[in-house]
Design a protein around this motif. Structure first.
Motif, PDB file in Angstrom:
ATOM      1  N   VAL A 107       0.834  -1.202   0.000  1.00  0.00           N
ATOM      2  CA  VAL A 107       0.000   0.000   0.000  1.00  0.00           C
ATOM      3  C   VAL A 107       0.868   1.250   0.000  1.00  0.00           C
ATOM      4  CG1 VAL A 107      -1.741   1.299   1.287  1.00  0.00           C
ATOM      5  CG2 VAL A 107      -1.879  -1.193   1.165  1.00  0.00           C
ATOM      6  N   LEU A 108       1.901   1.248   0.827  1.00  0.00           N
ATOM      7  CA  LEU A 108       2.816   2.389   0.875  1.00  0.00           C
ATOM      8  C   LEU A 108       3.606   2.502  -0.427  1.00  0.00           C
ATOM      9  CD1 LEU A 108       4.170   2.014   4.528  1.00  0.00           C
ATOM     10  CD2 LEU A 108       2.378   3.536   3.705  1.00  0.00           C
ATOM     11  N   MET A 109       4.019   1.361  -0.983  1.00  0.00           N
ATOM     12  CA  MET A 109       4.754   1.379  -2.255  1.00  0.00           C
ATOM     13  C   MET A 109       3.922   2.014  -3.362  1.00  0.00           C
ATOM     14  SD  MET A 109       6.592  -2.374  -2.304  1.00  0.00           S
ATOM     15  CE  MET A 109       7.764  -2.886  -1.038  1.00  0.00           C
ATOM     16  N   SER A 125      -4.145  14.109   4.304  1.00  0.00           N
ATOM     17  CA  SER A 125      -5.181  13.249   4.895  1.00  0.00           C
ATOM     18  C   SER A 125      -5.164  11.855   4.273  1.00  0.00           C
ATOM     19  CB  SER A 125      -6.563  13.886   4.724  1.00  0.00           C
ATOM     20  OG  SER A 125      -6.920  13.959   3.362  1.00  0.00           O
ATOM     21  N   ASP A 126      -4.744  11.748   2.988  1.00  0.00           N
ATOM     22  CA  ASP A 126      -4.649  10.439   2.344  1.00  0.00           C
ATOM     23  C   ASP A 126      -3.586   9.578   3.018  1.00  0.00           C
ATOM     24  OD1 ASP A 126      -6.585  11.157   0.467  1.00  0.00           O
ATOM     25  OD2 ASP A 126      -5.086  12.045  -0.865  1.00  0.00           O
ATOM     26  N   TRP A 127      -2.458  10.200   3.352  1.00  0.00           N
ATOM     27  CA  TRP A 127      -1.377   9.478   4.034  1.00  0.00           C
ATOM     28  C   TRP A 127      -1.801   9.098   5.455  1.00  0.00           C
ATOM     29  CZ3 TRP A 127       2.732   7.753   1.442  1.00  0.00           C
ATOM     30  CH2 TRP A 127       3.055   8.353   0.226  1.00  0.00           C
ATOM     31  N   VAL A 128      -2.498  10.017   6.131  1.00  0.00           N
ATOM     32  CA  VAL A 128      -2.967   9.726   7.502  1.00  0.00           C
ATOM     33  C   VAL A 128      -3.976   8.581   7.470  1.00  0.00           C
ATOM     34  CG1 VAL A 128      -4.270  10.628   9.465  1.00  0.00           C
ATOM     35  CG2 VAL A 128      -2.542  12.055   8.356  1.00  0.00           C
ATOM     36  N   GLY A 129      -4.925   8.648   6.533  1.00  0.00           N
ATOM     37  CA  GLY A 129      -5.918   7.584   6.416  1.00  0.00           C
ATOM     38  C   GLY A 129      -5.277   6.241   6.090  1.00  0.00           C
ATOM     39  N   THR A 130      -4.272   6.262   5.205  1.00  0.00           N
ATOM     40  CA  THR A 130      -3.546   5.035   4.858  1.00  0.00           C
ATOM     41  C   THR A 130      -2.872   4.438   6.083  1.00  0.00           C
ATOM     42  OG1 THR A 130      -3.114   5.831   2.605  1.00  0.00           O
ATOM     43  CG2 THR A 130      -1.684   4.079   3.445  1.00  0.00           C
ATOM     44  N   ALA A 131      -2.178   5.284   6.860  1.00  0.00           N
ATOM     45  CA  ALA A 131      -1.473   4.811   8.051  1.00  0.00           C
ATOM     46  C   ALA A 131      -2.446   4.221   9.074  1.00  0.00           C
ATOM     47  CB  ALA A 131      -0.676   5.957   8.680  1.00  0.00           C
ATOM     48  N   ILE A 132      -3.601   4.885   9.263  1.00  0.00           N
ATOM     49  CA  ILE A 132      -4.598   4.403  10.218  1.00  0.00           C
ATOM     50  C   ILE A 132      -5.146   3.044   9.778  1.00  0.00           C
ATOM     51  CG2 ILE A 132      -6.895   4.828  11.187  1.00  0.00           C
ATOM     52  CD1 ILE A 132      -6.262   7.824  11.053  1.00  0.00           C
ATOM     53  N   MET A 133      -5.458   2.920   8.486  1.00  0.00           N
ATOM     54  CA  MET A 133      -5.984   1.649   7.986  1.00  0.00           C
ATOM     55  C   MET A 133      -4.958   0.534   8.094  1.00  0.00           C
ATOM     56  SD  MET A 133      -8.283   2.691   4.632  1.00  0.00           S
ATOM     57  CE  MET A 133      -9.000   1.042   4.501  1.00  0.00           C
ATOM     58  N   LEU A 134      -3.702   0.833   7.795  1.00  0.00           N
ATOM     59  CA  LEU A 134      -2.651  -0.177   7.917  1.00  0.00           C
ATOM     60  C   LEU A 134      -2.514  -0.672   9.345  1.00  0.00           C
ATOM     61  CD1 LEU A 134       0.282   1.000   5.606  1.00  0.00           C
ATOM     62  CD2 LEU A 134      -0.917  -1.185   5.524  1.00  0.00           C
ATOM     63  N   LEU A 135      -2.522   0.258  10.298  1.00  0.00           N
ATOM     64  CA  LEU A 135      -2.435  -0.119  11.707  1.00  0.00           C
ATOM     65  C   LEU A 135      -3.605  -1.019  12.094  1.00  0.00           C
ATOM     66  CD1 LEU A 135      -1.233   0.105  14.560  1.00  0.00           C
ATOM     67  CD2 LEU A 135      -2.541   2.223  14.862  1.00  0.00           C
ATOM     68  N   VAL A 164       3.312  -7.177  -6.271  1.00  0.00           N
ATOM     69  CA  VAL A 164       1.891  -6.825  -6.198  1.00  0.00           C
ATOM     70  C   VAL A 164       1.687  -5.398  -6.689  1.00  0.00           C
ATOM     71  CG1 VAL A 164      -0.054  -6.415  -4.659  1.00  0.00           C
ATOM     72  CG2 VAL A 164       1.388  -8.415  -4.320  1.00  0.00           C
ATOM     73  N   SER A 165       2.540  -4.494  -6.206  1.00  0.00           N
ATOM     74  CA  SER A 165       2.420  -3.082  -6.570  1.00  0.00           C
ATOM     75  C   SER A 165       2.668  -2.871  -8.056  1.00  0.00           C
ATOM     76  CB  SER A 165       3.427  -2.245  -5.755  1.00  0.00           C
ATOM     77  OG  SER A 165       3.263  -2.455  -4.370  1.00  0.00           O
ATOM     78  N   ALA A 166       3.760  -3.466  -8.561  1.00  0.00           N
ATOM     79  CA  ALA A 166       4.104  -3.301  -9.971  1.00  0.00           C
ATOM     80  C   ALA A 166       3.018  -3.884 -10.870  1.00  0.00           C
ATOM     81  CB  ALA A 166       5.443  -3.978 -10.257  1.00  0.00           C
ATOM     82  N   ASN A 167       2.469  -5.025 -10.471  1.00  0.00           N
ATOM     83  CA  ASN A 167       1.470  -5.668 -11.315  1.00  0.00           C
ATOM     84  C   ASN A 167       0.217  -4.817 -11.459  1.00  0.00           C
ATOM     85  OD1 ASN A 167       1.281  -7.888 -12.971  1.00  0.00           O
ATOM     86  ND2 ASN A 167       0.116  -9.104 -11.525  1.00  0.00           N
ATOM     87  N   ALA A 168      -0.168  -4.131 -10.386  1.00  0.00           N
ATOM     88  CA  ALA A 168      -1.351  -3.271 -10.453  1.00  0.00           C
ATOM     89  C   ALA A 168      -1.162  -2.179 -11.502  1.00  0.00           C
ATOM     90  CB  ALA A 168      -1.627  -2.658  -9.085  1.00  0.00           C
ATOM     91  N   PHE A 169       0.027  -1.576 -11.527  1.00  0.00           N
ATOM     92  CA  PHE A 169       0.294  -0.521 -12.506  1.00  0.00           C
ATOM     93  C   PHE A 169       0.423  -1.090 -13.919  1.00  0.00           C
ATOM     94  CE2 PHE A 169       1.826   1.680  -8.622  1.00  0.00           C
ATOM     95  CZ  PHE A 169       1.069   2.833  -8.736  1.00  0.00           C
ATOM     96  N   PHE A 243     -10.735   3.477 -10.922  1.00  0.00           N
ATOM     97  CA  PHE A 243     -10.118   4.228  -9.830  1.00  0.00           C
ATOM     98  C   PHE A 243      -8.606   4.307 -10.006  1.00  0.00           C
ATOM     99  CE2 PHE A 243     -13.888   2.218  -7.821  1.00  0.00           C
ATOM    100  CZ  PHE A 243     -14.565   3.360  -7.394  1.00  0.00           C
ATOM    101  N   GLU A 244      -7.980   5.228  -9.269  1.00  0.00           N
ATOM    102  CA  GLU A 244      -6.523   5.249  -9.172  1.00  0.00           C
ATOM    103  C   GLU A 244      -6.063   3.990  -8.432  1.00  0.00           C
ATOM    104  OE1 GLU A 244      -4.431   7.243 -10.469  1.00  0.00           O
ATOM    105  OE2 GLU A 244      -5.669   8.927 -11.119  1.00  0.00           O
ATOM    106  N   VAL A 245      -4.854   3.518  -8.764  1.00  0.00           N
ATOM    107  CA  VAL A 245      -4.337   2.276  -8.165  1.00  0.00           C
ATOM    108  C   VAL A 245      -4.270   2.387  -6.648  1.00  0.00           C
ATOM    109  CG1 VAL A 245      -2.358   0.724  -8.026  1.00  0.00           C
ATOM    110  CG2 VAL A 245      -3.025   1.682 -10.232  1.00  0.00           C
ATOM    111  N   TRP A 246      -3.804   3.525  -6.137  1.00  0.00           N
ATOM    112  CA  TRP A 246      -3.636   3.675  -4.688  1.00  0.00           C
ATOM    113  C   TRP A 246      -4.964   3.553  -3.957  1.00  0.00           C
ATOM    114  CZ3 TRP A 246      -5.770   7.431  -1.492  1.00  0.00           C
ATOM    115  CH2 TRP A 246      -6.375   8.522  -2.129  1.00  0.00           C
ATOM    116  N   LEU A 247      -6.042   4.036  -4.588  1.00  0.00           N
ATOM    117  CA  LEU A 247      -7.347   3.973  -3.940  1.00  0.00           C
ATOM    118  C   LEU A 247      -7.895   2.548  -3.923  1.00  0.00           C
ATOM    119  CD1 LEU A 247      -9.344   5.822  -2.554  1.00  0.00           C
ATOM    120  CD2 LEU A 247     -10.439   6.248  -4.758  1.00  0.00           C
ATOM    121  N   VAL A 248      -7.674   1.811  -5.002  1.00  0.00           N
ATOM    122  CA  VAL A 248      -8.094   0.406  -5.036  1.00  0.00           C
ATOM    123  C   VAL A 248      -7.366  -0.390  -3.960  1.00  0.00           C
ATOM    124  CG1 VAL A 248      -8.159  -1.707  -6.427  1.00  0.00           C
ATOM    125  CG2 VAL A 248      -8.634   0.498  -7.502  1.00  0.00           C
TER     126      VAL A 248
END
Length: 304
Positions: A107-109, A125-135, A164-169, A243-248
């Protein structure tokens, strides 16, 4: 409004399909005693469903008329196999807690690639939300933070996350640059991974069915896994197109929450206080992401 409902259902379908596949895959690996054999059987079942889908759509013949695009389709399948291979190698030499945590770094990649390589805009806020969800996800998965130790072989987990990250792109590039539809990408991906799993299982001596022939309901379980894998292809690839890859990737962080309840109701797993807290944390992070428009109406995006 109708479009919003449609893609809400598409995201929900993706999370449900992935959760079912995760649970079935876990049980199938335990029953067969081989991740390679389990992967081969589940992908074989998926091939049947994907073939039926293409035959009903009268588009099966298009598989043999892909031109230069066939190279990127094969590449997607290779990366699909490598992400499973590296994860299995990591678990064979490392700890479950460390592996679970490191695999989620995809997700971070993806976030970093979105900002640094593709020059897309992400808000603080996107980075904060990502960190919260990961935790929250790590809490739901029961990661033992105190017992985590890093070893050289844990690099396998990072390699898996990178694949995983590369394949999505790559999948998104196949859709946007080569205008490939999701069904062609799905079929090629599954077929390549199936061949590689089968070859690996044969070379390792795991391609045998004696141990599972007398297990009640085993083939129905494999069929369910194949159907779930087909659902992943259907929903995940269509969501990547929209959607954008990061959002998926962030939406997929909801998968362990549903998997947790599947484990409780069908696999006799326990719903602990730690998992409940994790679920609430994941949902809190998701709320931050979903409200990004309102939160950042007057704010500026963060590029790095």
């Amino acid at each position: 409004m109708r479009e919003n409902v449609k893609y809400t259902l598409m995201v929900a379908g993706m999370v449900v399909a992935w959760s079912i596949y995760y649970a079935v895959s876990k049980v199938t690996v335990n029953l067969t005693g081989s991740p390679l054999l389990a992967g081969f059987l589940l992908r074989s079942a998926a091939l049947v469903f994907l073939s039926v889908q293409l035959l009903l759509d009268k588009s099966f013949a298009r598989l043999f008329h892909q031109g230069k695009a066939v190279l990127i389709l094969l590449l997607i399948g290779v990366f699909g196999f490598l992400l499973d291979l590296f994860a299995n190698l990591g678990y064979a030499h490392g700890s479950l807690s460390t592996g679970t945590a490191l695999l989620k770094t995809d997700v971070l990649m993806v976030n970093l690639a979105t900002v640094m390589i593709y020059r897309k805009r992400l808000y603080a806020s996107d980075w904060v939300g990502t960190a919260i969800m990961l935790l929250g996800v790590l809490l739901v998965l029961g990661v033992d933070f105190g017992g985590m130790e890093l070893h050289v072989t844990d690099l396998y987990f990072l390699l898996s996350a990178a694949c995983v990250s590369a394949n999505a792109f790559i999948i998104k590039a196949a859709q946007e640059k080569y205008h490939e539809d999701t069904d062609m990408i799905s079929y090629y991906n599954n077929f390549v991974v199936l061949v590689l799993f089968g070859t690996s299982a044969a070379l390792s001596g795991d391609l045998r069915l004696d141990a599972v022939r007398n297990i009640p309901g085993f083939w129905w379980l494999v069929a369910l896994g194949g159907l779930a894998q087909t659902g992943i292809y259907f929903f995940y690839y269509r969501n990547l197109r929209h959607f954008e890859v990061w959002l998926v990737k962030l939406y997929l962080l909801l998968m362990p929450v549903l998997s947790c309840f599947i484990g409780v109701f069908f696999l006799n797993e326990e719903l602990t206080a730690k998992k409940l807290v994790g679920i609430l944390v994941v949902l809190s992070g998701a709320a931050v992401i979903l409200q990004r428009g309102r939160i950042n109406r007057a704010g500026s995006p963060v590029r790095s």
